[in-house]
Every structure is written in structure tokens, then in C-alpha cells.
Write an enzyme that holds these catalytic residues in place. Structure first.
Site, PDB file in Angstrom:
ATOM      1  CB  CYS A  65     -17.966  -0.001   0.493  1.00  0.00           C
ATOM      2  SG  CYS A  65     -16.842   1.352   0.929  1.00  0.00           S
ATOM      3  CG  ASP A  66     -15.966   0.781   6.110  1.00  0.00           C
ATOM      4  OD1 ASP A  66     -15.406   0.763   4.999  1.00  0.00           O
ATOM      5  OD2 ASP A  66     -15.413   1.212   7.128  1.00  0.00           O
ATOM      6  NE  ARG A 116      -3.320   2.605   2.632  1.00  0.00           N
ATOM      7  CZ  ARG A 116      -4.295   2.900   3.493  1.00  0.00           C
ATOM      8  NH1 ARG A 116      -4.738   1.970   4.313  1.00  0.00           N
ATOM      9  NH2 ARG A 116      -4.834   4.093   3.524  1.00  0.00           N
ATOM     10  CG  ASN A 162     -11.104  -1.130  -0.092  1.00  0.00           C
ATOM     11  OD1 ASN A 162     -12.165  -1.010  -0.698  1.00  0.00           O
ATOM     12  ND2 ASN A 162     -10.876  -0.537   1.056  1.00  0.00           N
ATOM     13  CG  HIS A 208     -14.322   4.167  -2.179  1.00  0.00           C
ATOM     14  ND1 HIS A 208     -13.019   3.762  -1.926  1.00  0.00           N
ATOM     15  CD2 HIS A 208     -15.049   3.706  -1.132  1.00  0.00           C
ATOM     16  CE1 HIS A 208     -12.977   3.097  -0.782  1.00  0.00           C
ATOM     17  NE2 HIS A 208     -14.204   3.052  -0.293  1.00  0.00           N
ATOM     18  NE  ARG A 260      -5.591   6.791   6.495  1.00  0.00           N
ATOM     19  CZ  ARG A 260      -5.771   6.951   7.788  1.00  0.00           C
ATOM     20  NH1 ARG A 260      -5.079   7.838   8.452  1.00  0.00           N
ATOM     21  NH2 ARG A 260      -6.666   6.236   8.438  1.00  0.00           N
ATOM     22  CE1 TYR A 271     -11.316   6.354  -0.358  1.00  0.00           C
ATOM     23  CE2 TYR A 271     -13.320   6.390   0.948  1.00  0.00           C
ATOM     24  CZ  TYR A 271     -12.019   5.983   0.772  1.00  0.00           C
ATOM     25  OH  TYR A 271     -11.401   5.216   1.738  1.00  0.00           O
TER      26      TYR A 271
END
Length: 441
Positions: free
Chosen positions: A169-170, A93, A147, A200, A284, A264
Site C-alpha cells: 500500500c502506498d 466506486r 484495493n 489503512h 470522492r 485512514y
């Protein structure tokens, strides 16, 4: 009442303890006989599993518990697979975020080049889980919140069209919790919402209370001034970068004041702002590794060492509550209205029927039934068509091992300024992902 067997795929995730706590707090409506963990990283999984074994023993010792890296052991005799895997973990990531930033392009885990890179890693891993489930427990449902959900959903639609997988998706749930706080409601479930878009990448078009009163004017007034920022403390989405994201919703909202946006969308509408406000050396991923990951693993080690959860600070996560609601809807045919990522098939009438859209669905024992949204405006339709094309090209690139199609996908992304920048980013991403992607030709 039947007791269910749950497999959490991604047992070593920092979100796993929150899901276990949520399952244990809802045994009255969703009773369990077994909880299993599956992960391909035994060492990481053991940190979480040792703590969760204590939590289960303390709260309901009758529930059997097992953590394994063996697919047959994991997937045999389960009713639900709850999947939240991260192929390449946080180390990859970090590269997803930092490689695009070299070219002054947004580095983000689910959007733009970073999301495409993550998607290329996730497709094969998710298909493997689906195949294991269908081999060892073909009657089970997979509830996937791995994801990037949009690319994973398109991949399973195209490559495993008959699989019993639901993609969720939360993030809308998190935003709706902020809305409920703004409105001084006890719960997001006190709102009746209409929403459409992609994962998103969506908009609320109507929010009412259960008496039919329109709640949009109050929300619009707040969001126009403060975005989705609220005073209340939330466990998730609380650090400075999230505060900025919730505040930036003011500017996203300004583009279409008739609707309320998913946060998003800031990455698509204001990529220059995002790049300018991102530290390319500390993205992030670094924040999560230094924050959430250290905290959760530290708490897990504390619980395992003490063989007690007394004094521990683990908590239930937002998306965990949503996934239990979804499991109950499937198990008990509740027809609860829930946001899911499903094949369009006319839900959005003036849009590609094969697109994976995020819309309200009624969920019962046969799965989701999408509610009809009707036609959508040109602005959203144009944005969604471009983004769907990106997602479909990524899946085609993975399936066909096509360098050309992946270059096209990156070039089509709203965040990438030119084909030459897209190619430079792609070549760097190929080098970084050589252990995870198919070899492109």
C-alpha cells in the site's frame, strides 16, 4: 545484468503512466526488456497504452511494448506482475460511496460498507490474475496494490496460500513523505521506522534518523497542531478532501499520543465527522472522475496525437517508486526494509497468527521476512481484532456465498450503527453489485 519483463495488470488505470515513467527512470538499477499491459477494457487501456508506447520509444526504444486483453499473451514470459485493478471502475466506486451515505454511514472506497462492497468485487478478479500468472509464468512475483488491499490479502492467504503474491500500500509512503517534509529531510528513506497494524489501520511507534536520533518529539509537536499538513506541493493527495484528512490526523493522534496514526483511522474513530463533511451527491469518486481521470486521459490523448511527450504533464507517482524498490529487493536479494501486508505468524505476538498485518519486513529473493513487533497495547489490539474479523468474514462470505456472513461483517464494522442499518445497506449493495458479486444465499 539480467533484463526483466514486466506486466502491468490494470493497463487502463490512471496510475499506469506514472508507473511506466518510474520504471523508465530506474533502468540503471532495474533494466527491462519488455513492458506489457493487460486489462479487460480494451478501449480504456488503448488511451493509456498509446501514450505509454510513445514514452517508451522516446526513452528506451529497445524495450518491447505490448498491450493486450488476452491472458495467455499477457502472462507468458514475465518476471513481475504489477497489479492495480479496479473491478467495476469508478462507476461502482461511486455507488460504494453513495449507498452507505443514504443511511448516514461513511461511504469510502476501502473502509466500512464501501470497502466491503469493493472487496467482494475484487476477490474473484484478483484470484483470476493469480491463476493466470501461475499457469503461464509460475516463477513470477505478483506485486499487488489493488484495493481494498486488506481483503485481497486475506483472500489470497486463504484461497491461494502458495501464490507468489506480495500485497503493498502506498498510503504509509505518502504519510512518510509528509513526515520527511516536516523534519526537513531530503527523503522518507532518511528515516528508520517501526510500524504495525492492518492495511489503512496502523500506527508508527518509532521514527529515528540513521544515526539513531529520536525524531518522534518533533513530529508529535507538529501533528498535535497541524496534523500531517505541510506547505510543500505533492503530486498525490493534494485536493481539499485530502487536506482535511491530513489535518484531521490531529484528532486521531489525540486518542493515543504515544504513536503516530495512519490517516485512514479517521473513518473508524470519527465517522460522524466524515458523514457530516461529505456531500452525498458529490463524493470522492466524483472528484477523481472530474479531476485525476480527465487530466491523465487528456494528457495521454495529447501525447498519442502528437507522437511526442514534449509539453506533457504526466508525473511519477509515489506508489510507483515503492513498487520498483520492492521489485529490486526480490530480484537482487537486497534485504531492504519495507512495509508489507503479510500473514502475522507471530510478528505481533499477542495477535491472531493468521491475520494479514502491515509490518516492516526484510525483503529478499525468497520474499518477505516480517520483523518481530512484540506485544501491542489493548487499545490497538481490540480495534485490530474487530477489523480482522470483518475482513475474514467478507472473504468467507465470498467463498461460501453466504448472505449471513456478509451481514455479520457489515454489522461488525465500526462505522455501521446497527444490524438493521447493516442489512438495509447490504440489500442495496447486492442490487448494485449483481453483475460482480457471487449470488448470496
Amino acid at each position: 545484468m539480467k533484463k526483466f519483463s514486466i506486466l502491468i495488470a490494470g493497463g487502463g488505470s490512471t496510475y499506469t503512466p506514472g508507473i511506466v515513467l518510474m520504471l523508465l527512470s530506474h533502468l540503471d538499477r532495474f533494466p527491462l526488456r519488455s513492458i506489457k499491459f493487460y486489462d479487460n477494457d480494451a478501449e480504456r487501456q488503448k488511451i493509456v497504452a498509446d501514450a505509454c508506447e510513445v514514452l517508451i520509444r522516446e526513452r528506451n526504444p529497445e524495450i518491447s511494448f505490448l498491450a493486450t486483453t488476452d491472458p495467455e499473451t499477457a502472462f507468458t514470459d514475465v518476471d513481475f506482475v504489477m497489479a492495480h485493478i479496479r473491478a467495476g471502475k469508478y462507476a461502482m466506486r461511486e455507488l460504494d460511496e453513495k449507498i452507505p451515505m443514504k443511511y448516514n454511514v461513511v461511504g469510502q472506497e476501502t473502509c466500512g460498507p464501501g470497502g466491503i462492497a469493493y472487496g467482494m468485487r475484487s476477490i474473484g478478479a484478483m484470484l483470476e490474475l493469480v491463476d493466470y500468472m501461475e499457469k503461464y509464468s509460475p516463477q513470477a512475483w505478483m506485486l499487488n496494490y489493488s484495493n481494498p488491499a486488506a481483503i485481497v490479502a486475506e483472500a489470497t492467504r486463504k484461497l491461494r496460500p502458495d501464490s507468489r503474491i506480495l500485497n503493498i500500500c502506498d498510503m504509509p509512503i505518502g504519510i512518510e513523505r509528509h513526515m520527511a517534509e516536516i523534519l526537513h529531510l531530503d527523503s522518507r528513506k532518511d528515516m528508520d521506522i517501526s510500524y504495525y497494524g492492518l492495511n489503512h489501520f496502523g500506527w508508527w511507534t518509532s521514527i529515528k534518523d540513521h544515526a539513531g536520533n529520536d525524531l518522534m518529539p518533533v513530529l508529535k509537536e507538529h501533528i498535535k497542531e497541524k496534523g500531517y499538513c505541510v506547505e510543500a506541493q505533492m503530486y498525490q493527495h493534494t485536493d481539499d478532501s485530502w487536506t482535511d484528512t491530513f489535518r484531521k490526523a490531529r484528532d486521531v493522534y489525540a486518542l493515543d499520543p504515544d504513536t503516530l496514526p495512519n490517516t485512514y483511522l479517521k473513518y473508524y474513530f470519527y465517522p460522524d465527522y466524515v458523514v457530516e463533511h461529505t456531500d452525498p451527491a458529490y463524493t470522492r469518486a466524483n472528484q477523481v472522475m472530474d479531476g485525476r481521470e480527465k487530466f491523465v486521459f487528456g494528457e495521454c490523448r495529447k501525447i498519442a496525437e502528437a507522437q511526442s511527450s514534449e509539453g506533457a504533464d504526466l508525473h511519477i507517482d509515489e506508489h510507483a517508486s515503492y513498487i520498483v524498490d520492492l521489485a529490486c529487493a526480490l530480484a537482487y536479494n537486497t534485504k531492504e526494509k519495507m512495509l508489507l501486508i503479510v500473514e502475522n505468524n507471530g510478528a505481533v505476538q499477542n495477535f491472531d497468527p493468521t491475520a494479514m498485518v502491515e509490518v516492516p519486513c526484510l525483503v529478499g529473493s525468497d520474499g518477505p521476512q516480517a520483523l518481530c513487533i512484540g506485544d501491542i497495547p489493548r487499545f490497538q489490539k481490540g480495534l485490530m481484532e474487530q477489523q480482522v474479523a470483518v475482513e475474514k468474514l467478507v472473504v468467507e462470505a465470498w467463498a461460501e456465498q453466504s448472505y449471513q456472513k456478509l451481514w455479520q461483517a457489515l454489522t461488525l464494522s465500526r462505522m455501521v450503527p446497527s444490524a438493521s442499518v447493516a442489512k438495509a445497506i447490504l440489500d442495496d449493495l447486492i442490487e448494485a453489485n449483481k453483475d460482480y458479486w457471487p449470488e448470496l444465499k
